[in-house]
Scaffold this motif. Sequence first.
Motif, short mmCIF file in Angstrom:
data_model
loop_
_atom_site.label_atom_id
_atom_site.label_comp_id
_atom_site.label_asym_id
_atom_site.label_seq_id
_atom_site.Cartn_x
_atom_site.Cartn_y
_atom_site.Cartn_z
N THR A 119 0.94 -1.12 -0.40
CA THR A 119 0.12 0.07 -0.11
C THR A 119 1.29 1.25 -0.09
OG1 THR A 119 -0.10 0.25 2.00
CG2 THR A 119 -2.15 -1.20 1.40
N TYR A 161 -3.97 5.63 0.06
CA TYR A 161 -5.50 4.38 0.51
C TYR A 161 -5.94 4.76 1.06
CZ TYR A 161 -5.85 0.28 2.62
OH TYR A 161 -6.09 -0.68 3.81
N LEU A 169 -6.73 -5.75 3.36
CA LEU A 169 -7.10 -4.42 3.05
C LEU A 169 -8.74 -3.52 2.52
CD1 LEU A 169 -4.06 -3.83 0.97
CD2 LEU A 169 -4.23 -3.45 3.32
#
Length: 468
Positions: free
Chosen positions: A65, A309, A136
């Motif tokens: 990420t 993110y 995630l």
Amino acid sequence: MTLLDSRGMTVSTHSREALQQYEQAVELSAGYYVDPMATIRVALDADPDFAMGHCLRAALVVMSTDRSMVPMLGASVEAAEAIGRRANDRERMHAAAARKWLQGDFAASVRAYGDIVVEYPRDLLALQVAHVGDFLMGSSTMLRDRIAHVLPYWDNSVPGYGFVLGMHAFGLEECAAYSQAEDTGRRALAINPRDPWAVHAVAHVMEMTGRVREGIDWLTSREDHWAHDNGFAFHNWWHLALYYLDTGDVGRVFELFDRRIRPVASAVPMEMIDASALLWRLHLRDIDVGPRWLELAQSWEAFAEQAYYAFNDVHAVMAFVGAGRFDLAQRTIAALERKATGTDTNAMMSRDVGLPLAQALLAFGMDRYNDVINLLAPVRTIAHRFGGSHAQRDLVHLTLVEAALRSGNARLARALAAERTQLKPASPCNWQLTARALDLAGDSMGAVKAHEKAEIRRKVQLGLRQVA
């Protein structure tokens, strides 16, 4: 001559050296040992046209990420695609899945890695990426079910079976199947005691069920297995710090933060997330953390306008607010606002959860506690949409109950504290929140008698004695 990996998967390389290095990198990745990226470089030096080598490097970037690694992701995907028909079907599926992540369609990428797992259930790399991707995305049931899909194809004779059980244990825990999760995690460790993900899964069970003393013993007694040369150790140290925080041992929490969780400045997102999350928990308790916020905010500053993110962005805002850098918090929120108008996966995550949560954190830092309540109340039931575990997302609830207490909303604070004590009746922290809510209420809640307050205080002391 076609070569097979240790789990029977065909690979496009004819170099046994490249395959050997690839196999080692897969195991390092599955166990979060250091350093799979360096190992796969050796494999690609041996065979630059090894498609699975490029796909593994892409997978490592996907799981990170980290936007700064996106150029490497692009290069890896393009290298795998350039090999064309010399790559086999499975390798091309890997490249296509990584391409979707590169394009910002995180959800489609995770589904594509899951499709590989259905077709090739012994592809350990695809399984790990899909599992991490489910994490995630906050897809609790898929954390469990994705691994269940492949279990009929695995047993002790297949290398890496322990890792599969460790992943299943975590998925079971996130679905509140605590007893089964613990049993499965222990089975995984009987096969491979050095699996930090399995250690982590059982630690989560103990965190979620309020078994603080057992959790401390669980992690410390296995330290030699998970704490050395492992890229995941900082997170297990974080879990240990959570246990000590529940007991009120702030000195031990600071020791773990300084020596284990953040011994040096780091710009690795996953490491900064845990640092932010732990300091914010201390912040909610009005505990002075010294210069730690300032250092952490400096490391997060480069991420302020990335909006790559949302889970990372929210933890960056924690650091900015903690450090008094409201300017950086506002820049991050502005980036989230821009991202929220988009159509990709992170746009949804930012719009639904990341943006209102970041705004609530800034409001908390400005003592606007009623605004915090109004922002968090709709988010708390959908917070899973921006990823993380139940333990990590508990910060949403902790911030909300603290805002209720500080705003003087006694009935809301009492209701929220009651939620926590029902879920974790052995937690001293939860009973302390309950006691504060009752003190705030005073005589306004006629059903609350003096003896009930005394009983709650008795439970606080009992809980502290149990974990001493």
